[in-house]
Motif scaffolding. Structure first.
Motif, PDB file in Angstrom:
ATOM      1  N   VAL A  63     -32.261  38.004  41.376  1.00  0.00           N
ATOM      2  CA  VAL A  63     -31.560  39.184  41.884  1.00  0.00           C
ATOM      3  C   VAL A  63     -32.466  40.372  42.190  1.00  0.00           C
ATOM      4  O   VAL A  63     -32.006  41.348  42.790  1.00  0.00           O
ATOM      5  N   TRP A  80     -29.809  33.928  37.787  1.00  0.00           N
ATOM      6  CA  TRP A  80     -28.545  34.129  38.495  1.00  0.00           C
ATOM      7  C   TRP A  80     -28.344  32.929  39.401  1.00  0.00           C
ATOM      8  O   TRP A  80     -28.757  32.907  40.542  1.00  0.00           O
ATOM      9  N   LEU A 132     -24.971  33.424  43.337  1.00  0.00           N
ATOM     10  CA  LEU A 132     -24.795  34.736  43.959  1.00  0.00           C
ATOM     11  C   LEU A 132     -23.434  34.864  44.622  1.00  0.00           C
ATOM     12  O   LEU A 132     -23.050  35.956  45.053  1.00  0.00           O
ATOM     13  N   SER A 136     -18.239  38.311  40.171  1.00  0.00           N
ATOM     14  CA  SER A 136     -18.796  39.318  39.267  1.00  0.00           C
ATOM     15  C   SER A 136     -20.289  39.102  39.095  1.00  0.00           C
ATOM     16  O   SER A 136     -20.755  37.963  38.960  1.00  0.00           O
ATOM     17  N   TYR A 137     -21.017  40.192  39.099  1.00  0.00           N
ATOM     18  CA  TYR A 137     -22.465  40.141  38.860  1.00  0.00           C
ATOM     19  C   TYR A 137     -22.769  39.434  37.547  1.00  0.00           C
ATOM     20  O   TYR A 137     -23.651  38.563  37.490  1.00  0.00           O
ATOM     21  N   LYS A 182     -28.276  41.266  30.867  1.00  0.00           N
ATOM     22  CA  LYS A 182     -27.756  41.339  32.232  1.00  0.00           C
ATOM     23  C   LYS A 182     -27.666  42.775  32.757  1.00  0.00           C
ATOM     24  O   LYS A 182     -27.780  42.998  33.960  1.00  0.00           O
ATOM     25  N   HIS A 236     -29.726  45.168  35.950  1.00  0.00           N
ATOM     26  CA  HIS A 236     -28.616  45.490  36.848  1.00  0.00           C
ATOM     27  C   HIS A 236     -29.074  46.436  37.956  1.00  0.00           C
ATOM     28  O   HIS A 236     -28.718  46.263  39.133  1.00  0.00           O
ATOM     29  N   ALA A 284     -31.088  44.573  40.523  1.00  0.00           N
ATOM     30  CA  ALA A 284     -30.242  43.744  41.381  1.00  0.00           C
ATOM     31  C   ALA A 284     -29.597  44.573  42.490  1.00  0.00           C
ATOM     32  O   ALA A 284     -29.612  44.179  43.669  1.00  0.00           O
ATOM     33  N   PHE A 333     -20.284  39.158  44.793  1.00  0.00           N
ATOM     34  CA  PHE A 333     -20.660  40.520  44.395  1.00  0.00           C
ATOM     35  C   PHE A 333     -21.740  41.077  45.316  1.00  0.00           C
ATOM     36  O   PHE A 333     -21.804  42.276  45.558  1.00  0.00           O
ATOM     37  N   VAL A 334     -22.601  40.211  45.863  1.00  0.00           N
ATOM     38  CA  VAL A 334     -23.615  40.664  46.817  1.00  0.00           C
ATOM     39  C   VAL A 334     -22.952  41.135  48.103  1.00  0.00           C
ATOM     40  O   VAL A 334     -23.328  42.176  48.669  1.00  0.00           O
ATOM     41  N   TRP A 376     -21.612  44.573  47.719  1.00  0.00           N
ATOM     42  CA  TRP A 376     -22.635  45.613  47.711  1.00  0.00           C
ATOM     43  C   TRP A 376     -23.165  45.909  49.113  1.00  0.00           C
ATOM     44  O   TRP A 376     -23.608  47.014  49.400  1.00  0.00           O
TER      45      TRP A 376
END
Length: 460
Positions: free
Chosen positions: A330, A355, A358, A362-363, A376, A381, A384, A452-453, A456
Motif C-alpha cells: 500500500v 495487503w 486492494l 475496508s482498508y 494497520k 495508514h 497508504a 477502498f482504493v 480514495w
C-alpha cells in the motif's frame, strides 16, 4: 549534539568535523570519526581500485559518506524543510577540493537534491591512507556504460534490456543487498558499496535521506570513471524519475534523486573533480514502469525474474506475516508496482503482499488475516493514503488547469537539463502522463467500485 537553529531563517543547522582516528573535533562541532562512524572495507575497496589507486576517487567516497552522516543526523523541522550544514573533511588534495569549480558544483548538486544549505571545507589529511591491493577482476576493456543495479523492478528490467543490446560493454554497479550474478565466473568489480556509515552511540534521527541520491549517483559516476566508461544508465522509468518532482506530498521538498536536473549537476561536479566527462542517460524516462516491465518480459530470456525484485519501502518489522517478509502493498512504491504489473498484463500471488486484497471495501480488511491490527493504522495508514493519492494526482495532472503552468515550467527545466527543445520535451511529458492516467484508471477499475482504493481516488 552540537546543533542549533539559524535565527535568521528559523532552520536547524549542524556543524560536523570528519576526523581521522585520534583527532578531536573542534569545539561546538559534532565529530564523525573515520574508522568508527565511517568505516571502509579494504576488500570492498579492491573491487573499485582494481587497477590504479586514485586518492581523489577515494576522497569522493569519503565525501559521500560524510554527507550521509550529516543528513541522517539532523532532524528536519516539523514546519520547515530546509536545514543548514557545515562540514570539514580531510582529503589528500584540499586545494583541488576547495577550488571554485569543484566546491561550487558540489554545493549546487547537494542543494538541489536535498533542499538544504551546504558549506563544505576541506583540510589536509594527516595520515597516509592504507591502500587496498590491486586485484584481478572480470572487466572488459571496452566498457561503454555502467548501470547502478539494486533489487528494484526498474533496475532488473532496464539492466536486462540494456545488456541485451550492449552485452559485455555494460558494467553493473551493485547498490543493493543481493548479487544476482553469482553464476558468473571470476571476481568482479563494483560488487558492493565499499563503506558503511553508523551513528555511534545514538541512532540516526532523520529518515528522508535525500542524500541517497548523491551517494548512488556519485558511486556510479566513480565506477564509470574507473572503468573508463562514458555513460551511466539511470534505470528509473518516468513515474519514478519525474513523478516525485511533479507531485509533492505535504510540506516536503521536490524529490530529485533520479531526475535529469540533478544528474546534470553531477556531471559538472565529476568533470570538475576528475577531469572526466560522465553522461547520465535515461533510456526509460518517457515510459511508464508498466511499459518497461512488459518490454523486459517480452524481449529478455530472464524476463520472468521480475518477480524476484523488491519494491516496498517498509522495514521487515512493519511488513511481515508469520515471520516472513512481504511487500506491504500500500505504500507509494508498492502501489506503483501493482499498477505496473497490471498494466503489463501480468500478475503476482496475493501472498506477495501484506495487503493481499486492494479490492476490499475496508482498508483494514485488505490484509492477510494474521497481520496484527495494531500495525494497520498510524503511519502505515498514512503511507497508504498518500501512496494512492500520489498516483491519483499524477494521473490527473495533464488535464488539470491549475497545474498547467507548473507543467510548463517542468518541461522547460527538463529541456535545459536534457538538451532537448521545450516543445519536444512537453510532448513526451504529456504522453507519459497520458499513459500513466490510462494505466491508473485501468488498475483502479480492476479493483471494483467498492474498493477502498477506488473510494480514495479522484482522477479514476
Amino acid at each position: 549534539m552540537a546543533q542549533c537553529s539559524d535565527r535568521h531563517q528559523s532552520r536547524p543547522v549542524l556543524a560536523v568535523d570528519i576526523v581521522e582516528p585520534g583527532v578531536r573535533a573542534r569545539r561546538g562541532r559534532v565529530a564523525c570519526e573515520i574508522g568508527a562512524n565511517i568505516s571502509f572495507n579494504l576488500a570492498d575497496l579492491e573491487s573499485y581500485f582494481f587497477a590504479v589507486w586514485n586518492p581523489t576517487a577515494y576522497d569522493a567516497l569519503l565525501v559521500a559518506a560524510a554527507v550521509e552522516f550529516a543528513d541522517r543526523t539532523l532532524r528536519r523541522s516539523s514546519v520547515s524543510w530546509p536545514r543548514g550544514f557545515a562540514l570539514r573533511i580531510p582529503v589528500e588534495d584540499p586545494d583541488h577540493w576547495n577550488g571554485k569549480d569543484v566546491s561550487e558544483t558540489l554545493r549546487d548538486a547537494l542543494s538541489l537534491l536535498t533542499g538544504d544549505s551546504w558549506e563544505i571545507d576541506f583540510c589536509k589529511r594527516r595520515k597516509p591512507l592504507e591502500r587496498p591491493r590491486q586485484g584481478h577482476f572480470t572487466l572488459e576493456q571496452a566498457v561503454q556504460a555502467v548501470i547502478p543495479f539494486s533489487d528494484g523492478l526498474d533496475s532488473r528490467c532496464v539492466a536486462g534490456l540494456t545488456a541485451r543490446k550492449m552485452g559485455d560493454r555494460l558494467q553493473r554497479v551493485r547498490l543493493g543487498t543481493k548479487d544476482y550474478d553469482d553464476h558468473l565466473p571470476g571476481r568482479r568489480p563494483f560488487t558492493t558499496i565499499p563503506y558503511n556509515v553508523s551513528p555511534g552511540v545514538k541512532s540516526f534521527v532523520e529518515s528522508s535521506a535525500r542524500s541517497r541520491g548523491f551517494k548512488f549517483a556519485l558511486i556510479s559516476g566513480i565506477a564509470a570513471y574507473l572503468s573508463q566508461a562514458r555513460d551511466v544508465i539511470v534505470p528509473e522509468s518516468g513515474q519514478g524519475a519525474l513523478g516525485p518532482t511533479l507531485v509533492v506530498v505535504g510540506q516536503a521538498y521536490e524529490d530529485y534523486r533520479s531526475h535529469p536536473r540533478f544528474t546534470a549537476l553531477m556531471e559538472k561536479f565529476l568533470c570538475a573533480l576528475l577531469g572526466y566527462h560522465v553522461r547520465y542517460r535515461f533510456p526509460r524516462l518517457w515510459n511508464t514502469k508498466g511499459e518497461t516491465l512488459r518490454q523486459f518480459v517480452n524481449e529478455c530470456e530472464d524476463g520472468d525474474t521480475w518477480k524476484e525484485t523488491w519494491s516496498c519501502w517498509q522495514q521487515n518489522r512493519h511488513s511481515s506475516v508469520n515471520g516472513k517478509r512481504r511487500h506491504c502493498g500500500v505504500c507509494a512504491a508498492c502501489m506503483l508496482r501493482r499498477l505496473s504489473v497490471n498494466a503489463a498484463g501480468l500478475s503476482e500471488p496475493p501472498e506477495a503482499y501484506v495487503w493481499e486484497n486492494l479490492g476490499a471495501a475496508s482498508y483494514s480488511d485488505g490484509t492477510a488475516k494474521t497481520f496484527p491490527e495494531k500495525k494497520k493504522m498510524g503511519r502505515m495508514h498514512h503511507y497508504a493514503i498518500a501512496g494512492a493519492l500520489y498516483l491519483d494526482h499524477l494521473a490527473g495532472l495533464r488535464t488539470s488547469a491549475g497545474d498547467a503552468n507548473a507543467l510548463g515550467l517542468h518541461a522547460f527545466q527538463l529541456s535545459r537539463a536534457l538538451g532537448m527543445t521545450e516543445a519536444d520535451c512537453r510532448a513526451r511529458l504529456d504522453r507519459l502522463l497520458e499513459q500513466h492516467e490510462r494505466e491508473w484508471k485501468s488498475f483502479v477499475n480492476s479493483l471494483g467500485q467498492s474498493s477502498f482504493v477506488a473510494r480514495w481516488a479522484v482522477a479514476a
